[in-house]
Design an enzyme around this catalytic site. Sequence first.
Site: not given
Ligand code: IPM
Ligand code: MG
Length: 369
Positions: A142, A193, A226, A250, A254
């Site tokens: 990032y 990785k 992975d 990230d 999710d």
């Molecule tokens: C998260 C979000 C953020 C990230 C975005 C909105 C910049 O996806 O907090 O996971 O990628 O960190």
């Molecule tokens: Mg995110």
Amino acid sequence: MAAKKLLILPGDGIGAEAMVQVRRIIDWLSKKRGIEFDISEGLIGGCAYDACGTPLPEQTLIDAMAADAVLLGAVGGPKWDDLPFDKKPERGLLGIRKEMGLFANLRPAVVFDALVDASTLKAEIVSGLDIMIVRELTGGLYFGEPRGIETLPDGSRRGVNTLVYTTEEIRRIGRVAFDLARKRNRRVCSVDKANVLECTVLWREEMIKLQQSDYPDVELTHMYVDNAAMQLVRNPKQFDVMVTENTFGDILSDCASMLTGSLGMLPSASLGAPDATGKVRALYEPIHGSAPDIAGKDIANPLATILSFAMCLRYSFDMVSEADQIEAAVRGVLKGGLRTADIMQPGKAKVSTTVMGEAIVREMDKVQA
Ligand code: IPM
Ligand code: MG
């Protein structure tokens, strides 16, 4: 005791309506418990760009640095899609994380009993799940340099990002993970990785060194990212604490959110290193985004934001029983059958954001933490 300074940044999309529900809880704490917060509000993301021409106004940063904790809603939306990269709402969020030095992002994925059937996975795979993803938040892909898009002499273009970590960056996030594991089941899975990326070979080596020197009582295992993604949906209960690079975290968080039934359920805490006075900068936010498609319709799930506030009480304000009480109220309301649209199940009552918020506050009167 001086009132705790809380900076609220509702941001864009559903951030504002979710934050209204947190305000109900804050009012409840004041009325019923005599707990007063010193609250201010600020701008971040697209709304900040609209008002000030930047997604992270100077004042927001000043207020964030002065606060004991920051509670953030969400940022982003199609309205700002065409802005130059450095003006996009997401730059506000990434900017405040970096400026506040919030390198440790804690993303717990806990399955509430009442929601076991809301997950797209089989009940036996997710019931009782309680894992903690520790995502490095101010380094890695990032933030690595060089970065950017350049035009080559032949007119074609080249896009660059860099995956980079120093030993100290790896060790400090490692310590967070190992310390958390000590309060849980003493197991850390470090995700990398290392079969492909040198930077994560270093990551793995440093994790091993740190475990051997400082945390021999914590079990350390390693997994390629992975495989980790696959294992999260195959058998998530094998994990206790996972620690990983920014981008990997990230993505994996999710993925983990869907084990719990909805992205609308997951809170997070982003913490910095203690300063000279022992103060730890902290920002709390749901892991979901601004959900512009449902914003303003009073149908969003406010629970991730409410649970983020509970994390704030627990980690920053040392108000453990109040945090327990909020979490118990969430469990109670879900058990009682109320559901926002994202976690709706047959036979349950579909309710609005507002009704969910009101129900949580009513439940707080009932539950004994
Ligand atoms: C998260 C979000 C953020 C990230 C975005 C909105 C910049 O996806 O907090 O996971 O990628 O960190
Ligand atoms: Mg995110």
